[in-house]
Design a protein around this motif. Structure first.
Motif, PDB file in Angstrom:
ATOM      1  N   ASP A  49     -17.980   9.592   4.938  1.00 47.79           N
ATOM      2  CA  ASP A  49     -17.575   9.658   3.536  1.00 47.79           C
ATOM      3  C   ASP A  49     -16.067   9.839   3.466  1.00 47.79           C
ATOM      4  N   GLN A  50     -15.492   9.517   2.312  1.00 48.81           N
ATOM      5  CA  GLN A  50     -14.058   9.749   2.144  1.00 48.81           C
ATOM      6  C   GLN A  50     -13.809  10.616   0.917  1.00 48.81           C
ATOM      7  N   LYS A  51     -12.915  11.569   1.063  1.00 46.41           N
ATOM      8  CA  LYS A  51     -12.514  12.438  -0.033  1.00 46.41           C
ATOM      9  C   LYS A  51     -10.999  12.623   0.006  1.00 46.41           C
ATOM     10  N   PRO A  52     -10.253  11.530  -0.252  1.00 44.94           N
ATOM     11  CA  PRO A  52      -8.785  11.644  -0.204  1.00 44.94           C
ATOM     12  C   PRO A  52      -8.282  12.586  -1.287  1.00 44.94           C
ATOM     13  N   SER A  53      -7.246  13.331  -0.971  1.00 48.32           N
ATOM     14  CA  SER A  53      -6.686  14.267  -1.937  1.00 48.32           C
ATOM     15  C   SER A  53      -5.537  13.656  -2.727  1.00 48.32           C
ATOM     16  N   ALA A  54      -5.003  12.525  -2.254  1.00 51.48           N
ATOM     17  CA  ALA A  54      -3.857  11.898  -2.931  1.00 51.48           C
ATOM     18  C   ALA A  54      -3.836  10.413  -2.633  1.00 51.48           C
ATOM     19  N   ALA A  55      -3.114   9.688  -3.466  1.00 51.06           N
ATOM     20  CA  ALA A  55      -2.840   8.277  -3.221  1.00 51.06           C
ATOM     21  C   ALA A  55      -1.337   8.109  -3.054  1.00 51.06           C
ATOM     22  N   VAL A  56      -0.947   7.228  -2.159  1.00 54.26           N
ATOM     23  CA  VAL A  56       0.458   6.869  -1.988  1.00 54.26           C
ATOM     24  C   VAL A  56       0.599   5.399  -2.352  1.00 54.26           C
ATOM     25  N   GLN A  76      -7.665  11.318   4.390  1.00 55.80           N
ATOM     26  CA  GLN A  76      -6.895  12.242   3.558  1.00 55.80           C
ATOM     27  C   GLN A  76      -6.032  11.537   2.513  1.00 55.80           C
ATOM     28  N   LEU A  77      -5.618  10.314   2.789  1.00 56.21           N
ATOM     29  CA  LEU A  77      -4.767   9.566   1.872  1.00 56.21           C
ATOM     30  C   LEU A  77      -5.388   8.212   1.543  1.00 56.21           C
ATOM     31  N   LEU A  78      -5.230   7.809   0.289  1.00 55.68           N
ATOM     32  CA  LEU A  78      -5.527   6.439  -0.103  1.00 55.68           C
ATOM     33  C   LEU A  78      -4.182   5.745  -0.300  1.00 55.68           C
ATOM     34  N   VAL A  79      -3.960   4.644   0.396  1.00 53.92           N
ATOM     35  CA  VAL A  79      -2.655   3.986   0.374  1.00 53.92           C
ATOM     36  C   VAL A  79      -2.766   2.616  -0.282  1.00 53.92           C
ATOM     37  N   VAL A  80      -1.934   2.381  -1.291  1.00 55.74           N
ATOM     38  CA  VAL A  80      -1.857   1.100  -1.988  1.00 55.74           C
ATOM     39  C   VAL A  80      -0.468   0.531  -1.746  1.00 55.74           C
ATOM     40  N   ARG A  81      -0.403  -0.756  -1.396  1.00 53.44           N
ATOM     41  CA  ARG A  81       0.889  -1.371  -1.069  1.00 53.44           C
ATOM     42  C   ARG A  81       1.102  -2.679  -1.829  1.00 53.44           C
ATOM     43  N   THR A  82       2.289  -2.827  -2.372  1.00 54.38           N
ATOM     44  CA  THR A  82       2.782  -4.127  -2.821  1.00 54.38           C
ATOM     45  C   THR A  82       4.273  -4.169  -2.477  1.00 54.38           C
ATOM     46  N   ALA A  83       4.833  -5.346  -2.345  1.00 59.23           N
ATOM     47  CA  ALA A  83       6.268  -5.444  -2.069  1.00 59.23           C
ATOM     48  C   ALA A  83       7.050  -4.809  -3.216  1.00 59.23           C
ATOM     49  N   GLY A  84       7.955  -3.891  -2.858  1.00 62.15           N
ATOM     50  CA  GLY A  84       8.745  -3.214  -3.878  1.00 62.15           C
ATOM     51  C   GLY A  84       7.921  -2.307  -4.772  1.00 62.15           C
ATOM     52  N   ALA A  98      -9.209   5.049  -7.607  1.00 59.52           N
ATOM     53  CA  ALA A  98      -9.027   6.270  -6.820  1.00 59.52           C
ATOM     54  C   ALA A  98      -9.150   7.506  -7.693  1.00 59.52           C
ATOM     55  N   ALA A  99      -8.631   7.431  -8.909  1.00 60.95           N
ATOM     56  CA  ALA A  99      -8.709   8.580  -9.814  1.00 60.95           C
ATOM     57  C   ALA A  99     -10.122   8.763 -10.367  1.00 60.95           C
ATOM     58  N   ALA A 100     -10.733   7.668 -10.790  1.00 59.83           N
ATOM     59  CA  ALA A 100     -12.036   7.763 -11.456  1.00 59.83           C
ATOM     60  C   ALA A 100     -13.180   8.008 -10.483  1.00 59.83           C
ATOM     61  N   GLU A 101     -13.151   7.333  -9.336  1.00 54.28           N
ATOM     62  CA  GLU A 101     -14.290   7.379  -8.419  1.00 54.28           C
ATOM     63  C   GLU A 101     -14.101   8.333  -7.249  1.00 54.28           C
ATOM     64  N   LEU A 102     -12.860   8.550  -6.845  1.00 49.73           N
ATOM     65  CA  LEU A 102     -12.611   9.395  -5.680  1.00 49.73           C
ATOM     66  C   LEU A 102     -11.982  10.733  -6.049  1.00 49.73           C
ATOM     67  N   GLY A 103     -11.607  10.889  -7.313  1.00 47.98           N
ATOM     68  CA  GLY A 103     -11.150  12.183  -7.802  1.00 47.98           C
ATOM     69  C   GLY A 103      -9.776  12.626  -7.350  1.00 47.98           C
ATOM     70  N   ILE A 104      -8.893  11.667  -6.990  1.00 46.61           N
ATOM     71  CA  ILE A 104      -7.552  12.082  -6.591  1.00 46.61           C
ATOM     72  C   ILE A 104      -6.817  12.696  -7.786  1.00 46.61           C
ATOM     73  N   SER A 105      -5.963  13.662  -7.517  1.00 44.44           N
ATOM     74  CA  SER A 105      -5.203  14.323  -8.581  1.00 44.44           C
ATOM     75  C   SER A 105      -3.704  14.065  -8.465  1.00 44.44           C
ATOM     76  N   LEU A 106      -3.296  13.306  -7.439  1.00 46.02           N
ATOM     77  CA  LEU A 106      -1.868  13.093  -7.163  1.00 46.02           C
ATOM     78  C   LEU A 106      -1.614  11.665  -6.713  1.00 46.02           C
TER      79      LEU A 106
END
Length: 203
Positions: A49-56, A76-84, A98-106
């Motif tokens: 299971d995954q329970k990341p506390s933040a997204a970058v 521990q982290l969910l990472v989203v990338r796009t150029a710039g 990430a906010a709605a389904e995984l409950g990240i707060s940051l």
């Protein structure tokens, strides 16, 4: 101003605590004393299971690896990338998930020095060679690049200034979205040479 419920206060506290932990992890990374090996044992432990506390939300640059920079382990982290770190529909949708389904707060919007996408936008503005039909990234980064060039007398490092403007712009964009209400969104910059992550203000 939205009412501060007990749940929102707890979420803000959780986000602040998570941010402090990430910056402490960056200190370990810079000191060459990481806590996590991120080996196959850790991968297997995180697999169920995954329970990341933040997204970058950061750039696609291969020199910027959020899990290493913040010394975080699998899950521990969910990472989203796009150029710039351009907040296109897919990127924003990923953060909303990430906010709605995984409950990240940051969400940490992480820019970096010597960004190729920012450099391309600056070159296009200077040469006035933008074609909106083909240059999607340049179109999305035109505003911070134009502003940085206009403010070059006050901020001589136009590339660094444009990158910081784009970080602030992205933070503001995400912060306005009702789908991310209650999520703390902060801007930061990663130094490619030292590995240091520094928070930046929103102004």
């Amino acid at each position: 101003m939205p009412e501060l419920t007990t749940a929102s206060l707890m979420q803000n506290h959780r986000a602040a605590t998570t941010l402090v932990g990430m910056l402490e992890g960056n200190g370990r990374f810079v000191a060459g004393e990481p806590r996590y090996k991120r080996d196959i044992v850790a991968a297997r432990e995180a697999a169920p299971d995954q329970k990341p506390s933040a997204a970058v939300f950061t750039c696609i640059d291969s020199r910027v690896t959020a899990e290493s920079a913040f010394d975080c382990d699998f899950g521990q982290l969910l990472v989203v990338r796009t150029a710039g770190h351009v907040p296109d529909r897919a990127a924003v949708g990923s953060l909303e998930f990430a906010a709605a389904e995984l409950g990240i707060s940051l969400i940490v919007v992480l820019g970096h020095e010597r960004c190729g996408a920012i450099g391309a936008a600056l070159h296009a503005v200077e040469s006035d060679s933008h074609d909106p039909r083909t240059d999607y990234l340049v179109e999305q980064l035109w505003q911070p690049a134009s502003q940085a060039l206009a403010e070059a007398s006050a901020e001589p490092d136009t590339a660094s200034h444009a990158m910081r403007l784009q970080v602030r712009r992205t933070v503001a964009d995400l912060g306005r979205r009702s789908s991310l209400e209650g999520v703390l969104v902060v801007g930061a910059v990663y130094d490619l040479d030292t590995g240091v992550v520094s928070l930046i203000d929103e102004n």
